[in-house]
Design a protein around this motif. Structure first.
Motif, PDB file in Angstrom:
ATOM      1  N   GLY B 153       0.839  -1.134  -0.235  1.00  0.00           N
ATOM      2  CA  GLY B 153       0.023  -0.101   0.006  1.00  0.00           C
ATOM      3  C   GLY B 153       0.961   1.314  -0.080  1.00  0.00           C
ATOM      4  O   GLY B 153       2.033   1.253   0.147  1.00  0.00           O
ATOM      5  N   MET B 154       0.215   2.413  -0.358  1.00  0.00           N
ATOM      6  CA  MET B 154       0.698   3.583  -0.246  1.00  0.00           C
ATOM      7  C   MET B 154       0.799   4.350   1.058  1.00  0.00           C
ATOM      8  O   MET B 154       0.107   4.210   1.852  1.00  0.00           O
ATOM      9  N   GLN B 155       1.831   4.991   1.561  1.00  0.00           N
ATOM     10  CA  GLN B 155       1.917   5.623   2.740  1.00  0.00           C
ATOM     11  C   GLN B 155       2.276   6.904   2.806  1.00  0.00           C
ATOM     12  O   GLN B 155       3.590   7.572   3.114  1.00  0.00           O
ATOM     13  N   PRO B 156       1.606   8.038   2.094  1.00  0.00           N
ATOM     14  CA  PRO B 156       1.829   9.342   2.315  1.00  0.00           C
ATOM     15  C   PRO B 156       1.758   9.955   3.572  1.00  0.00           C
ATOM     16  O   PRO B 156       1.184   9.362   4.504  1.00  0.00           O
ATOM     17  N   VAL B 157       2.567  11.054   3.927  1.00  0.00           N
ATOM     18  CA  VAL B 157       2.518  11.576   5.210  1.00  0.00           C
ATOM     19  C   VAL B 157       1.505  12.607   5.048  1.00  0.00           C
ATOM     20  O   VAL B 157       1.335  13.558   4.191  1.00  0.00           O
ATOM     21  N   MET B 158       0.660  12.755   6.061  1.00  0.00           N
ATOM     22  CA  MET B 158      -0.427  13.643   6.139  1.00  0.00           C
ATOM     23  C   MET B 158      -0.593  14.330   7.500  1.00  0.00           C
ATOM     24  O   MET B 158       0.080  14.156   8.386  1.00  0.00           O
ATOM     25  N   LEU B 159      -1.172  15.589   7.498  1.00  0.00           N
ATOM     26  CA  LEU B 159      -1.460  16.144   8.831  1.00  0.00           C
ATOM     27  C   LEU B 159      -2.654  15.699   9.421  1.00  0.00           C
ATOM     28  O   LEU B 159      -3.825  15.931   9.122  1.00  0.00           O
ATOM     29  N   PHE B 160      -2.266  14.982  10.547  1.00  0.00           N
ATOM     30  CA  PHE B 160      -3.675  14.475  11.181  1.00  0.00           C
ATOM     31  C   PHE B 160      -3.885  15.432  12.192  1.00  0.00           C
ATOM     32  O   PHE B 160      -3.032  16.191  12.946  1.00  0.00           O
ATOM     33  N   TYR B 161      -5.250  15.505  12.841  1.00  0.00           N
ATOM     34  CA  TYR B 161      -5.738  16.584  13.577  1.00  0.00           C
ATOM     35  C   TYR B 161      -6.838  15.980  14.724  1.00  0.00           C
ATOM     36  O   TYR B 161      -7.760  15.128  14.141  1.00  0.00           O
ATOM     37  N   VAL B 173      -9.239  24.007   9.858  1.00  0.00           N
ATOM     38  CA  VAL B 173      -7.940  23.191   9.667  1.00  0.00           C
ATOM     39  C   VAL B 173      -6.953  24.077   8.789  1.00  0.00           C
ATOM     40  O   VAL B 173      -7.269  24.755   7.769  1.00  0.00           O
ATOM     41  N   PRO B 174      -5.679  24.277   8.928  1.00  0.00           N
ATOM     42  CA  PRO B 174      -4.808  25.180   8.531  1.00  0.00           C
ATOM     43  C   PRO B 174      -4.568  24.612   7.021  1.00  0.00           C
ATOM     44  O   PRO B 174      -4.160  23.607   6.715  1.00  0.00           O
ATOM     45  N   LYS B 175      -4.810  25.625   5.942  1.00  0.00           N
ATOM     46  CA  LYS B 175      -4.697  25.322   4.574  1.00  0.00           C
ATOM     47  C   LYS B 175      -3.398  26.195   4.376  1.00  0.00           C
ATOM     48  O   LYS B 175      -2.493  26.181   3.168  1.00  0.00           O
ATOM     49  N   THR B 176      -2.911  27.377   4.934  1.00  0.00           N
ATOM     50  CA  THR B 176      -1.996  28.324   4.677  1.00  0.00           C
ATOM     51  C   THR B 176      -1.086  28.391   5.763  1.00  0.00           C
ATOM     52  O   THR B 176      -1.457  28.161   6.871  1.00  0.00           O
ATOM     53  N   GLY B 303      -9.067  13.715  12.287  1.00  0.00           N
ATOM     54  CA  GLY B 303      -9.215  14.352  10.938  1.00  0.00           C
ATOM     55  C   GLY B 303      -7.753  14.401  10.152  1.00  0.00           C
ATOM     56  O   GLY B 303      -6.754  14.039  10.793  1.00  0.00           O
ATOM     57  N   TRP B 304      -7.860  14.628   8.927  1.00  0.00           N
ATOM     58  CA  TRP B 304      -6.656  14.432   8.227  1.00  0.00           C
ATOM     59  C   TRP B 304      -6.838  15.547   6.964  1.00  0.00           C
ATOM     60  O   TRP B 304      -7.929  15.940   6.612  1.00  0.00           O
ATOM     61  N   THR B 305      -5.435  16.146   6.598  1.00  0.00           N
ATOM     62  CA  THR B 305      -5.419  16.831   5.581  1.00  0.00           C
ATOM     63  C   THR B 305      -4.192  17.044   5.085  1.00  0.00           C
ATOM     64  O   THR B 305      -3.170  16.457   5.614  1.00  0.00           O
ATOM     65  N   ALA B 306      -4.070  17.955   3.913  1.00  0.00           N
ATOM     66  CA  ALA B 306      -2.699  17.899   3.334  1.00  0.00           C
ATOM     67  C   ALA B 306      -1.805  18.893   4.184  1.00  0.00           C
ATOM     68  O   ALA B 306      -2.244  19.898   4.850  1.00  0.00           O
ATOM     69  N   ALA B 383      -9.647   9.604   0.514  1.00  0.00           N
ATOM     70  CA  ALA B 383      -8.863  10.855   0.650  1.00  0.00           C
ATOM     71  C   ALA B 383      -7.590  10.633   0.168  1.00  0.00           C
ATOM     72  O   ALA B 383      -6.850  11.498  -0.254  1.00  0.00           O
ATOM     73  N   GLN B 384      -6.769   9.567   0.981  1.00  0.00           N
ATOM     74  CA  GLN B 384      -5.455   9.273   0.461  1.00  0.00           C
ATOM     75  C   GLN B 384      -5.182   8.920  -0.816  1.00  0.00           C
ATOM     76  O   GLN B 384      -4.275   9.362  -1.293  1.00  0.00           O
ATOM     77  N   TYR B 385      -5.992   8.095  -1.447  1.00  0.00           N
ATOM     78  CA  TYR B 385      -5.849   7.754  -3.026  1.00  0.00           C
ATOM     79  C   TYR B 385      -5.923   8.981  -3.686  1.00  0.00           C
ATOM     80  O   TYR B 385      -5.076   8.967  -4.581  1.00  0.00           O
ATOM     81  N   GLN B 386      -6.892   9.733  -3.482  1.00  0.00           N
ATOM     82  CA  GLN B 386      -7.093  10.983  -4.375  1.00  0.00           C
ATOM     83  C   GLN B 386      -5.863  11.819  -4.060  1.00  0.00           C
ATOM     84  O   GLN B 386      -5.304  12.522  -5.047  1.00  0.00           O
ATOM     85  N   MET B 387      -5.269  12.103  -2.825  1.00  0.00           N
ATOM     86  CA  MET B 387      -4.354  12.782  -2.706  1.00  0.00           C
ATOM     87  C   MET B 387      -2.972  12.554  -3.517  1.00  0.00           C
ATOM     88  O   MET B 387      -2.360  13.158  -4.008  1.00  0.00           O
ATOM     89  N   VAL B 388      -2.902  11.086  -3.474  1.00  0.00           N
ATOM     90  CA  VAL B 388      -1.522  10.798  -4.136  1.00  0.00           C
ATOM     91  C   VAL B 388      -1.921  10.661  -5.596  1.00  0.00           C
ATOM     92  O   VAL B 388      -0.736  11.171  -6.327  1.00  0.00           O
ATOM     93  N   GLN B 389      -3.001  10.332  -6.190  1.00  0.00           N
ATOM     94  CA  GLN B 389      -3.180  10.284  -7.546  1.00  0.00           C
ATOM     95  C   GLN B 389      -3.109  11.807  -8.139  1.00  0.00           C
ATOM     96  O   GLN B 389      -2.567  11.869  -9.380  1.00  0.00           O
ATOM     97  N   GLU B 390      -3.486  12.754  -7.455  1.00  0.00           N
ATOM     98  CA  GLU B 390      -3.551  14.125  -7.766  1.00  0.00           C
ATOM     99  C   GLU B 390      -2.043  14.968  -7.860  1.00  0.00           C
ATOM    100  O   GLU B 390      -1.946  16.117  -8.207  1.00  0.00           O
ATOM    101  N   ALA B 391      -1.440  14.146  -7.153  1.00  0.00           N
ATOM    102  CA  ALA B 391       0.076  14.881  -6.884  1.00  0.00           C
ATOM    103  C   ALA B 391       0.951  14.782  -7.633  1.00  0.00           C
ATOM    104  O   ALA B 391       1.285  13.776  -8.578  1.00  0.00           O
ATOM    105  N   PRO B 392       1.572  16.253  -8.262  1.00  0.00           N
ATOM    106  CA  PRO B 392       2.382  16.186  -9.358  1.00  0.00           C
ATOM    107  C   PRO B 392       3.652  15.493  -8.938  1.00  0.00           C
ATOM    108  O   PRO B 392       4.243  14.984  -9.913  1.00  0.00           O
ATOM    109  N   SER B 393       3.882  15.491  -7.623  1.00  0.00           N
ATOM    110  CA  SER B 393       5.240  14.933  -7.293  1.00  0.00           C
ATOM    111  C   SER B 393       5.043  14.200  -5.927  1.00  0.00           C
ATOM    112  O   SER B 393       4.394  14.608  -5.256  1.00  0.00           O
TER     113      SER B 393
END
Lengths: 308, 435
Positions: B153-161, B173-176, B303-306, B383-393
């Motif tokens: 499986g994939m294991q991206p690092v995410m911001l959990f809260y 939830v902080p975006k900036t 919760g989780w976010t980028a 959420a996780q799959y989308q995050m990785v699928q849409e990531a340019p890098s």
């Protein structure tokens, strides 16, 4: 003396039938072989590797003195050597007085002392790993016991996060574990001291404190050397507790020589340089032991009972 | 003086024993140019021994039903995996196929020509070529060549809260970076640690460096370093990253105790689920960790976010860092290369992807999206799959991307930076000087 102790009897027989009681050299062969294969040969290979560059995958390539010149310039090695020295000193200064007093006290024949001695002995029977993990949990700044009792006894709950605190704790945990062993050595030593010395001193009017300083301490001189050598060599090669409790941190502030060697060898895979660190450690530990033995007069086996 | 087996006196002998082990490894390496292991009709596969092994075991079992050459799966306990692999790769008993993290974790084997270059195999095979997410395939390659096929499986690092803490203090939830600063100030004032951080374990600190550098300077900065240019550490973005870390520490963003908090043993995750810390930057496995430690919290309050943007940074906020996945690589000395590749192809199958999903992980196959609804937590999985699928890098964790000889000193320098025993400027100098 009308009765024969077993030792005496053996001595008599020996005198009677010459060399029969002494096993021939052949008996030592397994021991010598074992020691050669598992100590001498690896040591020689480690020394050889210290002159090579080796990543554990390809064959070692000799690089002459590269590792050794690097060793003397490496500030990380310098820091590790200093920390090892510091840890050794702290451990010795912490363990010796406590073990000495406990050992002398435990030398008494009362049942209560025997029971307490057995209890004191327990830490030595536990695995070092288990002890390190236990203290690691106790010293957790948020959920460990240290959070509750730390402020009471004047210890910052974040003790493992501070450079000095972490080193002191490593020394403390090591001391806690090995003190019983040194207590045992001192107990044995103190029991060897002839009772007549104390009887004579009492007649001359010496009190307990005086007897301790003028009879017990001088009589324990060789015991102290033995225990100190073991302590110093033990502290110099101290490893498991550091690995589990601090991983050499915070930063590199508990990265003592054995841990640096492990990191260099088995995490960085710079096995040649790790072998140089290991060899340096062997040289220093052997040197220190020899110096200690020589200056304490232990080597010449001078008796503590001259004139008796 | 004799000493018992458990006395400090024997510590010396223990080191000698370690020396013996090293020496023997050396002897083996010296004469280890023979054929690979698994003679006759079988090949050996080494896998990292953890809970996910059952998924690989099932794949092996079904593969063996139809194959003449059997695959033998060897599960090596996690903590010993890297060392065991390393010592056996130099020996005649090397595995034919083995689990790895791609990047720097296989660099030494590529350098010693121990791996099969799979580039043309993958390009000429539709199953392998289109079977996996492109960013995952690139993340595991070295110098543009493919040496591994994704297998876990994939294991991206995410911001959990902690959701209730954010609601209680009326925070978004902080975006900036501004949001982040506001959250830090608010939580500090309330006596809550803004970010839990397991500093005693060192690697959690690395995640902060990875994301900050990516957001500040973009993924190119580290890519340069990964390609072997240690001068890349001299990039102004690295210094800015180190300075930002220092500001966060001085500001109390990680609390005061983080140097003695660890990730295992319930340190940092427990701070989050007990409401003592508000956020936690961690790999996606944090979800299952929390599910194990505090199920109620994991289901309701986690919760989780980028990772947010950083003021003045040029990196794309959609970029991700972490472990893209794990890979199977093939030993160049294997006697059954065709069998090995046939086995690797099964990794792209729907059956295998489904087994990965059932185990609670997110497969990196392109067909995974349709399977995620059957995941134990579809919301998190999607959420996780989308995050990785849409990531340019997708930047591979630095300690996996770099070879051990660079990665270990790097972790040491980073932990010194966080412990405050080095300055951002000295950190940059030390990193530029790594051999």
């Amino acid at each position: 003396m009308s009765h024969h102790t077993p030792a005496k009897r053996r001595g008599d027989r020996k005198a009677a039938v010459g060399n029969v009681g002494r096993p021939p050299v052949g008996w030592a062969v397994p021991g010598i072989l074992f020691f050669a294969v598992f100590a001498i040969v690896p040591l020689a290979i480690a020394v050889y590797l210290s002159f090579c560059e080796w990543d554990g995958l390809n064959s070692p390539t000799p690089t002459g003195l590269d590792n050794w010149t690097r060793l003397f310039k490496d500030s990380e090695f310098g820091q590790a050597a200093w920390l090892s020295l510091l840890l050794t000193t702290i451990s010795w200064a912490f363990q010796t007085p406590v073990a000495l007093l406990l050992g002398v006290w435990a030398a008494g024949r009362q049942r209560s002392r025997a029971v307490l001695s057995a209890i004191f002995f327990i830490p030595l029977l536990l695995s070092t790993t288990a002890i390190a993990m236990l203290f690691h949990a106790l010293l957790d700044p948020n959920f460990g016991v240290i959070k509750e009792i730390g402020p009471w006894i004047g210890v910052d709950p974040n003790v493992m996060g501070s450079s000095t605190g972490a080193l002191l704790m490593v020394a403390f945990v090591g001391g806690w574990q090995f003190m019983p062993f040194h207590t045992l050595i001192y107990q044995g030593g103190a029991r060897q001291i002839p009772e007549v010395l104390y009887q004579a001193a009492s007649i001359d009017g010496a009190g307990m404190v005086r007897q301790f300083f003028h009879i017990t301490l001088p009589q324990l001189r060789h015991t102290m050397t033995t225990s100190s050598v073991l302590m110093i060599v033990g502290s110099l090669t101290y490893f498991d507790t550091v690995l589990i409790m601090t991983k050499g941190g915070p930063g590199t502030d508990t990265t003592i020589l054995p841990y640096l060697m492990y990191r260099t060898g088995f995490q960085t895979y710079d096995l040649g340089y790790a072998a140089a660190i290991a060899t340096a450690l062997v040289v220093v530990a052997t040197g220190l032991s020899l110096i200690l033995v020589r200056f304490s007069g232990f080597g010449s086996m001078r008796s503590t009972r001259e004139g008796m | 003086m004799r000493s018992g087996i458990f006395t400090p006196g024997t510590r010396g002998t223990r080191w000698v024993a370690a020396g013996a082990a090293m020496a023997m490894a050396g002897l083996l390496a010296g004469c280890g140019s023979g054929g690979s292991g698994g003679g006759g009709g079988s090949i050996t596969a080494y896998v990292y021994g953890d809970d996910a092994v059952k998924v690989q075991q099932a794949a092996v079992d079904s593969f063996n039903k139809t194959s003449d050459v059997k695959v033998k799966l060897v599960s090596v306990p996690g903590t010993d995996y890297v060392n065991k692999l390393r010592s056996s790769m130099g020996s005649p008993s090397a595995p034919d196929i083995f689990f790895n993290w791609g990047g720097g974790s296989i660099k030494p084997y590529v350098d010693s020509k121990d791996l099969v270059d799979l580039t043309s195999t993958v390009k000429n095979d539709a199953t392998l070529k289109d079977g996996f997410l492109p960013s995952i395939m690139t993340a595991g390659s070295l110098d543009g060549k493919i040496y591994g096929v994704p297998m876990r499986g994939m294991q991206p690092v995410m911001l959990f809260y902690n959701k209730s803490l954010f609601a209680e203090h009326k925070l978004q939830v902080p975006k900036t970076w501004e949001d982040l600063q506001k959250a830090i100030t608010t939580f500090k004032a309330a006596g809550i640690i803004p970010f839990a951080l397991g500093g005693a374990d060192k690697w959690p600190e690395l995640m902060w460096m990875e994301y900050l550098l990516d957001r500040i300077g973009g993924p190119e900065v580290f890519r340069k370093i990964q390609n072997g240019d240690t001068d890349g550490w001299g990039d102004p973005a690295v210094l800015k990253t180190a300075q930002t870390v220092k500001e966060l520490i001085d500001d109390g963003a990680f609390g005061k105790n983080f140097n003695s908090v660890d990730y295992g043993n319930g340190g940092a995750p427990t701070l989050l689920n007990k409401g003592k810390a508000a956020m936690h930057l961690m790999g996606s496995w944090e979800y299952s960790t929390q599910l194990g430690k505090a199920p109620e919290f994991a289901e309701k309050d986690l919760g989780w976010t980028a990772f947010p943007t950083v003021a003045g940074g040029v990196g794309d906020p959609a970029n991700v860092v972490g472990n893209p996945t794990n890979y199977w690589s093939v030993n160049a000395r294997t006697k059954h290369k065709d069998t090995a590749i046939a086995f690797l192809k099964t990794m792209a199958s729907k059956t295998y992807a489904q087994a990965v999903v059932d185990n609670g992980d997110i497969p990196t196959t392109s067909n995974a999206a349709s399977l995620l609804s059957s995941s134990p937590n579809p919301e998190f999985a999607n959420a996780q799959y989308q995050m990785v699928q849409e990531a340019p890098s997708f930047t591979l964790s630095w300690d996996q991307a770099l070879e051990a000889q660079y990665a270990t000193p790097m972790l040491t320098e980073i932990s010194k930076l966080f412990a405050g025993t080095t300055t951002p400027e000295k950190f940059v100098e030390a990193m530029k000087a790594t051999r």
